[in-house]
Design a protein around this motif. Structure first.
Motif, PDB file in Angstrom:
ATOM      1  N   VAL A  93      46.028  77.264  34.880  1.00  0.00           N
ATOM      2  CA  VAL A  93      45.383  78.401  34.223  1.00  0.00           C
ATOM      3  C   VAL A  93      44.573  77.860  33.054  1.00  0.00           C
ATOM      4  O   VAL A  93      45.081  77.072  32.251  1.00  0.00           O
ATOM      5  CB  VAL A  93      46.431  79.420  33.719  1.00  0.00           C
ATOM      6  N   GLU A  94      43.311  78.262  32.971  1.00  0.00           N
ATOM      7  CA  GLU A  94      42.446  77.819  31.882  1.00  0.00           C
ATOM      8  C   GLU A  94      42.042  79.017  31.043  1.00  0.00           C
ATOM      9  O   GLU A  94      41.719  80.082  31.565  1.00  0.00           O
ATOM     10  CB  GLU A  94      41.199  77.129  32.445  1.00  0.00           C
ATOM     11  N   ASP A  95      42.075  78.831  29.726  1.00  0.00           N
ATOM     12  CA  ASP A  95      41.585  79.853  28.815  1.00  0.00           C
ATOM     13  C   ASP A  95      40.812  79.166  27.696  1.00  0.00           C
ATOM     14  O   ASP A  95      40.575  77.956  27.753  1.00  0.00           O
ATOM     15  CB  ASP A  95      42.725  80.736  28.286  1.00  0.00           C
ATOM     16  N   SER A  96      40.429  79.902  26.663  1.00  0.00           N
ATOM     17  CA  SER A  96      39.619  79.323  25.592  1.00  0.00           C
ATOM     18  C   SER A  96      40.382  78.278  24.781  1.00  0.00           C
ATOM     19  O   SER A  96      39.771  77.427  24.133  1.00  0.00           O
ATOM     20  CB  SER A  96      39.093  80.422  24.667  1.00  0.00           C
ATOM     21  N   ASN A  97      41.717  78.311  24.823  1.00  0.00           N
ATOM     22  CA  ASN A  97      42.511  77.341  24.072  1.00  0.00           C
ATOM     23  C   ASN A  97      42.736  76.034  24.827  1.00  0.00           C
ATOM     24  O   ASN A  97      43.076  75.022  24.232  1.00  0.00           O
ATOM     25  CB  ASN A  97      43.869  77.931  23.705  1.00  0.00           C
TER      26      ASN A  97
ATOM     27  N   VAL B  31      44.163  74.280  28.864  1.00  0.00           N
ATOM     28  CA  VAL B  31      44.656  74.398  30.230  1.00  0.00           C
ATOM     29  C   VAL B  31      46.177  74.334  30.218  1.00  0.00           C
ATOM     30  O   VAL B  31      46.770  73.537  29.489  1.00  0.00           O
ATOM     31  CB  VAL B  31      44.097  73.241  31.097  1.00  0.00           C
ATOM     32  N   THR B  32      46.798  75.183  31.029  1.00  0.00           N
ATOM     33  CA  THR B  32      48.241  75.110  31.247  1.00  0.00           C
ATOM     34  C   THR B  32      48.458  74.832  32.723  1.00  0.00           C
ATOM     35  O   THR B  32      47.856  75.500  33.582  1.00  0.00           O
ATOM     36  CB  THR B  32      48.935  76.420  30.841  1.00  0.00           C
TER      37      THR B  32
ATOM     38  N   THR C 171      50.863  71.634  28.728  1.00  0.00           N
ATOM     39  CA  THR C 171      49.887  72.379  27.951  1.00  0.00           C
ATOM     40  C   THR C 171      48.883  71.370  27.409  1.00  0.00           C
ATOM     41  O   THR C 171      49.256  70.462  26.672  1.00  0.00           O
ATOM     42  CB  THR C 171      50.566  73.138  26.795  1.00  0.00           C
TER      43      THR C 171
ATOM     44  N   ARG D 144      42.293  72.371  24.300  1.00  0.00           N
ATOM     45  CA  ARG D 144      40.863  72.052  24.263  1.00  0.00           C
ATOM     46  C   ARG D 144      40.558  71.407  22.907  1.00  0.00           C
ATOM     47  O   ARG D 144      41.156  71.750  21.899  1.00  0.00           O
ATOM     48  CB  ARG D 144      40.070  73.353  24.429  1.00  0.00           C
TER      49      ARG D 144
ATOM     50  N   ARG E 120      35.918  74.262  21.650  1.00  0.00           N
ATOM     51  CA  ARG E 120      36.365  75.659  21.705  1.00  0.00           C
ATOM     52  C   ARG E 120      35.209  76.593  21.371  1.00  0.00           C
ATOM     53  O   ARG E 120      34.379  76.296  20.510  1.00  0.00           O
ATOM     54  CB  ARG E 120      37.500  75.895  20.720  1.00  0.00           C
TER      55      ARG E 120
END
Length: 133
Positions: free
Chosen positions: A34-38, A40-41, A116, A119, A124
């Protein structure tokens, strides 16, 4: 094993514990990313793996996961059928330059490895204030 479990051949180049070089089958663990603005997990399914049989490392921008599951045989019982006696898991990923490999956090719980990967601060997204002249 289920239909999504894959088997790959791994060339064991290093001689360990007096064994000759040989190819051994490796399982590709199921992975969710899962990737988000913070950052990758990553979750990897590694059933039967203990912390001392798990190796996670980063080299030249590549993330490597290797593990060996321990399948104990209860005392007084013998194995009648075993498709894989000591499953070996291996998986590798290329990391984006936007990710900070020096700050990876790893947690192994109930056969699931959670990594975890944050980025880099400069990668960011940030909001830029617009001034009116």
């Amino acid at each position: 094993m289920n239909e999504t479990t894959q088997v790959a051949e791994r060339n064991q180049n290093a001689v360990t514990k007096g064994q000759e070089d040989r190819s051994t089958p490796s399982l590709l663990p199921a992975v969710d990313i899962v990737e988000d603005s913070n950052g990758v997990t990553l979750w990897a399914d590694l059933p039967g793996v203990t912390r001392d049989k798990l190796e996670v490392n980063v080299h030249d921008g590549n993330l490597h996961i290797e593990a060996e599951a321990v399948v104990p045989t209860p005392q007084g019982l013998r194995v009648q059928h075993a498709e894989i006696r000591q499953p070996h898991f291996a998986r590798a990923f290329s990391l984006s330059a936007d990710l900070d490999a020096s700050k990876i956090e790893a947690n192994l719980q109930d056969g699931v490895l959670k990594l975890t990967i944050p980025r880099r601060d400069e990668a960011r997204p940030r909001r830029i204030a617009v001034n009116v002249a």
